[in-house]
Structure formats: structure tokens, C-alpha cells
Scaffold this motif. Structure first.
Motif, short mmCIF file in Angstrom:
data_model
loop_
_atom_site.label_atom_id
_atom_site.label_comp_id
_atom_site.label_asym_id
_atom_site.label_seq_id
_atom_site.Cartn_x
_atom_site.Cartn_y
_atom_site.Cartn_z
N UNK A 172 -40.76 -16.48 46.26
CA UNK A 172 -39.78 -15.39 46.36
C UNK A 172 -40.07 -14.40 45.24
N UNK A 173 -40.44 -13.21 45.62
CA UNK A 173 -40.96 -12.25 44.65
C UNK A 173 -39.89 -11.35 44.06
N UNK A 174 -38.87 -11.03 44.84
CA UNK A 174 -37.90 -10.02 44.39
C UNK A 174 -36.52 -10.62 44.14
N UNK A 175 -35.70 -9.81 43.49
CA UNK A 175 -34.34 -10.26 43.18
C UNK A 175 -33.63 -10.69 44.45
N UNK A 176 -32.91 -11.79 44.34
CA UNK A 176 -32.31 -12.39 45.53
C UNK A 176 -30.97 -13.01 45.18
#
Lengths: 454, 454, 454
Positions: A172-176
Motif C-alpha cells: 500500500x503506497x499511499x495514505x489510507x
């Protein structure tokens, strides 16, 4: 093409799920997005969908890219079996084995790796979305991600024992926000689960073993939980790692060997490592690096020796002065933990040293209280059978000799700590002028103490 | 006959699931095995399957035999309701009851019992496979196994209150890996869940009550977890039992009465009993027998009296000198537990004795610290209503008198223990010359202590 | 009309699930009851059913009334996303957002509220059944209940920030047994989950946030568990509340701000609050009111300041003398907790006061031991970004000044408590003649102590 937002990879008309389930899932995601056009008419949202992976073998040759919220990918079986044991069975005996591979709803990660070595290229599931809001409520549930094989690492270790293959299960690469990973199985991946910038993430009740690293929370994040998992990484990796997180709850996990560490926190504050069972073959089991105001409580630490022949001689490079728990940071609370150090005194490094259990490397005002240290000197044994060797080692009721250890060592860079009832006077190395200390009473103490108190 | 390894017992062409779901499931398993012929071509495995049991009543008259890995059997409802309360309602009132039986996806165990008394013959689900690898990743999820009736045990107890019927819910006979039992309901079985030789077993979030014994891990095993369950056995059985296990994590369980014990470990090492809520009507709640290096921490122990009329006078045969926690073994850690002993002093056995809370029977070097004992003398009351009686008992804010107890008793076979802040000087019976002891300070202690320290 | 007790709201012939899923589910329940006529022929029961809600938007305009046991309602996605953040984004920016609403299997609560203000009228799911046995084994699993909007409360707060709308997600009115709420999402409800008279209830692994109150166990009850949830209420409500319960286990929860309290027990006995991560912006985080014999252990308490602009200035009305943990009751155990109080001394109320961490208001014989208090004086900062502000606040490694606090304050209405190693002599306000006290040793203590002991 779906009337109710329920998809099944085996019935989707695009692609062949056995040959490349990645192509199938990406096609489904495109369909979900194409159909989710209504927004905010009568409070109507974009509900996402569920994608079902029935039990079966599914090669994944195209990376799945997830950029839509509220997607649940679920199977019907975490499917773990030990590939490590199988690969260390002589090949001529494979014909007699009931099965050779993990199972359940099984993704076989056959993805081409990035030539540029970019880690995220090797991820089976890649989640990325910029802009606002953060991508939310992705759920991975009850399927198996199998990296299949490890590859040579140049060390001379047999390839299947290297824990290296450039593959990641979920990245998971981005803010979540509010993601869930529940009931999954991960096996033979260099990295099982890597999540950047998590908020209110739940990693619960998974089986993550025989992976280089298992759970890594990177970047920064908050208010997440890693609970009730069975976890065990390889000798060069992390079982549970987090950096720059606040309010993280790591509890009720059973962390097996042979990770370089069991739990490693870097720049983490106001978080909890409580109530876990931690087992390692090396020092450096729990590391708080530049981490403050954390609670480390009621964990069971066991450090003993690698009993399985294929990994004899492998270690994480740390000597026995590193401690099983190492703290750099301030205002942490270390209470009510049990430590068992069951090693062969002949193997201590540096030779002749007194091993350290809790080491306060740097920082101020840590509170270390009511920890119980058990240390015994045993003769190392090993076995060709991984399981039997471990059970034997665990069950040996030690008629062994006691081993002298330093229960708590406080470095000169750490001060104003409070150390109570965590070791006898002789077992605690700390400048008494700079740290508050109360020795665990020993026999004979009571008399004097009682005399004074009455 | 299944194109995607998903089976439904109600649509399978062989057998009648209402009459004998065992025959149906065995036929499905035979189909799974017949279809799983490919091995290791292009890393292809034997993925197993999922068998779905919709909500409904399913008599099981043939034992299900599982010898294939990666099988998930799942329902849509754990379906617990109290059969015990119902059977103790006068029969003439049954007509007014909303329902008489458990429900959900419900297996009615009508299996013929072995004439030879072989326990495994009475199991609804029997898992066995020899050879290598160990059978892996069997999952039982979210259905109900109902033993229907108990049978006379010769004691004169009404048959439905005996907890005896020779039936077992799930019986795992051979070495196994990475099994899961989640979200299940078990009721009115003599043995709910019996697992031999478990590795990395997860028993999580189940409802296991009104069974003779609930969870038994037998033989030996390692690295398993029993977490977040609601559990309550009968007066002759175990709520949670394990033998010869290492690295077992027992946490976050709410264990009700009326098991003979709440948690009983026999030959278990380096395991944790932490963070559970334990309630019993008898002494001997937690037993560490020949068990060493375990952590017993932050549990809530409540022992009070049986309040429900049908079971008045039943007990587990132990007198009040046995302790609520009994330890035979070495190097265990017992910290930060709460004990409430709420009993009628008239009922104490032997009459006039001072009840014991923590008893160290044998072994050396246990660490007992920061445990808080509350003891009160109450008049026993009872009720015909199980639920109301228990709630009343639990909620009584005791204006009762204090009850004198021995907080910690150390037998002569146990020595070199450390006992800190777990009872006043008068409450701890231990040879001060052989054990380290610090009394919990009492009022007035502070002055002397502070004087010395400054 | 269902052959196997499996229903899908999108295929049921009565009603339109998009327009009013309440009408659909009530029709299904009527069908279940009509079909469940057989009782106790050949031990045959009333198995209930499962109702599936696929991912999608479902307006609920008719209250669902559940009066049949063994009903499981399940979706395929908890669907949480932050509505609070969205509503505080300037409206002109909404067009650029990826999505505006929660998702998954999403119930949009459009129910007409009771004109008489009766709280239960505003419940999306209303469970009620009198008579015997108690309604059993209702399960809610993995769907989203969204209250959509908050409404003006007369305070001048923007309507969407009031946490008020008269809506409840699930309301259980009558005595019940063995219910389960697992994997659910609740958002923008004034009350998420309200359960009266619970026995053996399990609330596990849910996401309950941005609701006025999250979990309320009312009336009375026993032997339940609230475990492994992510929870955060509004400033006027409860994150976790229970009254007149016994044997309740509250563990492994990560409780966010901004509830008026994190855990509030009223008339609760012999229960556990252990191993939770608790974060609040106000004092009064954990309240034991008229509650005795409970265990509060190994929790991480963090109290700091509201960092998000829209809620600056909001509080719960309690001043800093209330304590982060407040105990009225007897015989409670408070051990091994970590407290971080990170506030701006300028904000302390009453101005100039010394904030209290643990306050024993009334009762006798509480045991407070081995708690670690960290307190720092920081300059408040705030941000327009909720997430970033919180992460920043959590991650700030405080080079801040220490803040003087009262670690433990014992009121005159509380006596005979034991307070050990939970604060220095100066940090504990307690009548030493009425309470047993041992100060946490400070630097310099050791010398005198050791001298005496040897």
C-alpha cells in the motif's frame, strides 16, 4: 456487468483466472469504477464491491492495481502449509508427500520483477491513490498469497532458504484509512504486507510465515492495530515493524522465529506492545529505536537456539550484549514481562560475556518494573525435523544450570530511569546515582526489610 | 462435479443433508480428492475446497472423516442457545417457549457411539492423516455442533445435567499445522474440540459452552493460540486444557463456570495465560501442573458459589486449600492478576480452614508479584433462574464482611520463589529462609519505610 | 420462498432494497418465521437464516424489527470512510474528491424519527422479544450503517459536527444471549450500538467511529466481551459504556478521541479493562462509577489536546482535577498502566492547578500499583487537516518540559487503598494514616534501601 457488486474471478468474462488472475481482477476493478458514476444524488455513494476468489490455484502474472475505495477481496481459505519444510525434504522423497504446495484460495505470484529493483513492482497487490480523500476500507480476507520460491542470495544458502525473491504480497503506497487484512495466509514472499501511511488499519487473525519480512508499517501512521496474528519472518527481516507511528496497538500475536527481530519500532510513540508471545533464536527481539512513551507489558519473550539443521549457524549478527529488549527513547514503560533466555553458554558472543536481557541504550525516564528473567545454560541440539526439533526444545523442562545474565543494563546515554523488581542488585548494571533502582528482593532480604518496616 | 471447489451440502447430489450430512460431506471430500490429481506441474497444488452449510438442521449420522488439507467447512450461524436452561424448565412449560433448540447452521450429532468406548468414534468431525506433510489449514467456521442430549451418568443427576454423552464435536487425531477454528458454536457435547499434536493452531472467537470439556490440546504441540473465545465447561471437565505444549498463547477469553478448571496446563512450558476473565464456582481455577516458565498475568479470577438450583451441591472435589491458582513447576511468572474470592465462610472445606488463593505446590524460582486478592464472606443464595441468579451474584456490591484468606501458600516442595506485593505478611505462608518475600505494605508501613529511604 | 434459509436483499421479491431495505428485511423475517413451524420433532429446531446485503447503497426507511433467534445479517464490507473530514472540507472542493460517502454494504439510515423523542424509534435495527427463552445468536457482520448527517444542536456548532441526529444503528431492547457484532462499520449515528440486558455478547473487530456514542451496554448483563475494536465517539458521548454488568471483558480495543470518555463503567463489578490503547482530548478517560472488584491493567492512556481546527474549544466539561482515571468503588485493581498527559500548562483548568492522573473518589481497598505517569508541557498546535494534525501530535518526540502532576489523589471519601510504585512521595496525595503507600523510588533512594537490606 455485475448487478449487485459481487464478482467471482472464475466467472468473469475477461481473462483466465488460472493463468493470470491479475488481469481478471484489474478488469473487474475497471468495471467497478466504470459503474460507480453516481455521487451524492440522494446521499448515494460509490459502494465498491466484493471480489471472490474460490479455492483454487490462480497464477498472478499482472500486478493488481487498486485505486478504488471499499473493495473487498476475499477467498475461502488461508491455505498455509510449510513450504520451507518441504523444500528441505530431500527431493527424492517428494513423491511420497501428500501435497507439495500451499492451498486454499491461492494466488501464485509469478509477477515479473522490476528490472530497476523497485520494490513495489514485485507486489501482487498494489494499492495507490493520491488526492482526497485517502483510499478507505480496502479489505483482504481469507485467501493465500504464495511467492512460490526463494532465489539465490549469493551467500551459498540453498536458494529456497534465502527468504529473498523480490516479491511482495500486498503493498500500500499511499495514505489510507480503515483498511482491514483478516484471515489471510502469506508464504514465501520476500515481503508479505507493506503499508505506508496507515490510519486505523487493522491487521487481525492472519497467518504470515516463511516470508522475509511479514508486517511492515512504513512512512508514518496512527491509531492502528496488529492483533491476534501468527507471524514469523526470516533471519534478515522483520516479523512486525513500524516506523513513525503513534497509537499503535500490537497485542495477542504469537510471533515465531526466525525473524531478525520480533517487533521493531522506529520513531514510534505512545504505542503498545502488550500480551504477545514472542520467540526468537537471536538477541534483539524487541527494539524500540528512537521511540518514546510506549508500553511493553505482559509479553512472553523466549530466546533459545535454532534447532533445525538447515538454518544452523544463521543469525542476525547481534551479539548477546544487545539484549532481548533494547530501548532507545524516553518515558517508555516496561512492566510485567517474562523473559526466558535458554542458551548454550558456549555460544555466547562475545565469548565469556554476560548476556543482557533488557538494555536501555539511550534516552531518559524509562520505567522498568516487575519483569522476571529466567536464564539457563543448555547444550544445543538440533534435528532434521523442524517441527519435532522445536517441540522438543520448547518442552524440555530444564534440569539445566542457571545462566548468569545482566537483567538490565543502562548505558551511559540513558539516565533518570526507574528500575524496580526486575533483577537482583548484581543483575542490574546502572549508575545508581543517575537511575532509581530497587533490586528484586532475594532470600534473606525479607528479614531486614520487615524489621525496618515494623 | 464442482467447477470451482465450492460445495454446498444442500445441493450435493449424493445423500440427504437433513438426514445425514456426514454422508454428504464424506462424499464431497471424496470428490475433492478425486479431482485433486495435479501436483507440481507449474507449481500447481491441491487447493482443497470450501463446503458450505446453510442455516438449517442437519442430522449427522455418519462420522465425517477429513484427510485432505485446505478444507474449509463453513456455515452462516454459530447458533448457540442454552439447552441447559431449557432442559431445566419444567416440561409442561416447553410449549410456551419461542424455541427449544440451538439453531444457525446446526449439525445434530446423532452418531452411533463406539461400542468399545473409543472416544474418537463419537466425534462428528474426525481429522486424521499420517505421513508427510502434516495435514494443514483445515478451517471450521461459523456453524453449530449440537450434541442434543446428555445421558445418565449413574450419579442420580437428571440426565440432561450430566455433561456426559460420549460425543465429540471435532477430534483431530494426527499432527497438524495451521488449523483454524473460528466463529463456531458448540453445545451439549461431552467434548467440544479435541486436538492432538497441534502446530500454529488458532482457536479464535468461538462460543463453546454447555459441553463436558470445551478445548483440549492433547499429545503435544507448539506455537498455537486460544484467543477471544467465550467458553464454559461442565463440572467434571476442562474449559481450556493443554498438555506438553510450548509457546501457547491463551488470551482474551471469557471463561464462564462451571468447569472443574478454567485453564489447566499439564507439562506446558513458555506459554502465556494473560488477560483472560475467568469465573468459577470451585477452587482450582488455573492449574499449572509440571509446567514451567509460563506467564500468568492480568487475568481476572472470580470464584464464587453456584447460584443455580439444579447444580447446587455439585463441585469439583477440591477443597479450599487448593488455591484458585495452583502451580507445580519452576520459573513461572504470576503478576498483576486480580482475584476475587466471594464465598460463604460456612461452606469452606475443610471446615474452619483459611482458604488459599495462590498455592505454589512444587518447583523453584517462581515469581509472584503485584497480585491483588479480594475476599469476602457472603451468604449463599440461589435461584431457579440461571441467568438472573448469575447476574444478581455478579452485581452484588458487597457490603459483606472481609474474609481471611491465605493470599500465597508455598509448600515445602517449592522453594526459592520470589513473592512481592501479593499479600500482607500475615497472608503469605512461605518459609522466609527459602523464599524471597516482600509484603504488600499496609497502613503504617509507609512511615518507617520512608524514614529509612531518606 | 428460500429453500435453504439464505436470503439476499437484492433478489427478494418484496420491496425495493435500494429504496427501503428495511421493508425488504422485514418481509424476509416474516418469511423465516412463517417457514419455521416445526419444533422438536426429532430434535428439529428453528434454525433461523442468513440475510445477505451485497455491496451497494441501501436506504432504510422502515425500521427492521428482529424477533427471531439465529438470524445472521451480513454484508461484504464495513465501508467506513471519514464523513467528518469530508463535511469539514470546503464545499467547493467536494467536486475534486474521489468519493463523498462511506461504502461497502451500506445502509443509509433515512428512518423517520419518533416524534415523541423515543430513542428506540430512531434505530435502524431494533431487536426485541419478550418471553422465554431470551432471543439468541443474532449476528451482525461486515456491513456499514451510516447515519448520513448530523443535525443542529443549538450550540452554534456546524450541524455536521454535532454528533446529534436521533439515529441509532442497532438497538437491542430485551434480554438476549450469545449475540455477535463482528466486522461492522458504524458512522454518523448518534448511537451506534445500544444493547440492553446482554449475556455472553461478543462485540469484536468492528469499526465504530464518528458516532455520538459507540457502544453502550445498558440495563444489566454479564459475561460479555468487547474486544479488538476501533472505536471513537463524539464529545458528548461514550466510546464504551456499560452499566450493571458483571464479568465484562474489555480488551485489545484502540479507542480514539473524541469521546467524553473512553471507557465508562457504572455499577459494574468483577470486570476487566485490560490491554487497550486509549486516547482522549479530555480528562475523565476511564471512569469507574460505583464499580468494584474490577481490573484495570496494561492500558495505554494518552491525553493530549484537540489538534483539529473544527473542534478547537470543544471539551467534555471536566477540569484537570478529575483525573484520567477516576474510581468510585472498592477493591479495584489498577496495575501496570501507562499514562501520558501531554498538555499545554496554559490550558489547565482550574488555572494553575496541578492535574490529576488517577483519582480515587470514594470507596475502599483499591490496589494501585506499578503505574507509570509521563507528563509534559507542550504548546498546543492545531491544523485544518484532521489526520495530519493527529499524526504530528502523536509523533512529536517531546523535547518538552516536564509537567508537574498529581499521579494519584485519594479523596477523603476513599480509604484503605494500597498505592505502590505509582508516583513519588510528592506526586501522591493520600492520607498516609488511612492508605498504604510506597513511593516510586527516586534517584538516591537506592543507597539507603540497599543499606538496610544487606
Amino acid at each position: 456487468m455485475s448487478s449487485n457488486n459481487c464478482y467471482d474471478v472464475t466467472t468473469w468474462p475477461v481473462g483466465n483466472p488460472s493463468e493470470d488472475v491479475g488481469e481478471v481482477i484489474n478488469s473487474i476493478i475497471a468495471d467497478i469504477k466504470a459503474r460507480q458514476t453516481v455521487t451524492d444524488v440522494n446521499n448515494g455513494g460509490k459502494p465498491g464491491a466484493v471480489i471472490y476468489i474460490p479455492p483454487g490455484d490462480y497464477h498472478l502474472r499482472t500486478q493488481v492495481v487498486i485505486d478504488v475505495s471499499f473493495l473487498r477481496i476475499q477467498g475461502s481459505g488461508h491455505g498455509f502449509t510449510s513450504s520451507s519444510i518441504r523444500f528441505n525434504v530431500p527431493e527424492e522423497e517428494w513423491v511420497g508427500l501428500h501435497e507439495l504446495w500451499p492451498g486454499g484460495s491461492r494466488i501464485l505470484v509469478d509477477i515479473p520483477l522490476g528490472e530497476d529493483g523497485e520494490e513495489s513492482k514485485g507486489a501482487a497487490f498494489y494499492v495507490a491513490r493520491s488526492g482526497s480523500p485517502r483510499i478507505s476500507s480496502i479489505e483482504f480476507s481469507n485467501f493465500c498469497i504464495d511467492g512460490l520460491h526463494f532465489t539465490p542470495d549469493g551467500s551459498g544458502m540453498p536458494p529456497e532458504n534465502t527468504y529473498v525473491n523480490g516479491k511482495t504480497g500486498i503493498y500500500v503506497a499511499d495514505a489510507n484509512d480503515s483498511f482491514r487484512v483478516n484471515g489471510m495466509g502469506f508464504v514465501y514472499l520476500e515481503n508479505a504486507l507493506t503499508v505506508y501511511k496507515a490510519d486505523a488499519l487493522s491487521i487481525h487473525d492472519n497467518f504470515i510465515a516463511e516470508c522475509g519480512s511479514c508486517i511492515e508499517l512504513r512512512g508514518w501512521g496512527q491509531a492502528s492495530k496488529i492483533t491476534d496474528n501468527l507471524v514469523g519472518a526470516g533471519p534478515k527481516g522483520h516479523s512486525i515493524y513500524a516506523e513513525n507511528h503513534g497509537g499503535l496497538l500490537i497485542t495477542a500475536n504469537n510471533v515465531f522465529p526466525r525473524g531478525a527481530s520480533s517487533v521493531h519500532l522506529n520513531g514510534v510513540t505512545r504505542s503498545s506492545i502488550t500480551n504477545n508471545r514472542l520467540h526468537s533464536f537471536y538477541p534483539g527481539m524487541v527494539i524500540l529505536a528512537n521511540s518514546s512513551e510506549n508500553l511493553v507489558a505482559t509479553n512472553h519473550f523466549l530466546r533459545d537456539h535454532e534447532p533445525w539443521t538447515p538454518f544452523l549457524g544463521v543469525d542476525n549478527g547481534l551479539d548477546d550484549l544487545n539484549g532481548l529488549l533494547r530501548v532507545s527513547g524516553s518515558n517508555n514503560t516496561v512492566v510485567a514481562n517474562h523473559f526466558s533466555q535458554i542458551i548454550d553458554s558456549e555460544s555466547i558472543r562475545p565469548a565469556g560475556a554476560t548476556p543482557v536481557i533488557i538494555r536501555l541504550k539511550a534516552g531518559v525516564a524509562n520505567f522498568v518494573s516487575n519483569n522476571h528473567v529466567v536464564a539457563m545454560d543448555v547444550h544445543s541440539t538440533s534435528s532434521d525435523s523442524c517441527f519435532e526439533a522445536q517441540v522438543d526444545a520448547l518442552l524440555t523442562t530444564q534440569a539445566a544450570d542457571s545462566l548468569a545474565v545482566t537483567a538490565v543494563m543502562v548505558d551511559s546515554e540513558s539516565a533518570r530511569n526507574t528500575i524496580l523488581d526486575s533483577g537482583s542488585d548484581a543483575q542490574v548494571i546502572a549508575d545508581r546515582a543517575l537511575n532509581a533502582f530497587r533490586a528484586t528482593p532475594t532470600v534473606g532480604f525479607q528479614a531486614a526489610h520487615a524489621f525496618v518496616a515494623q
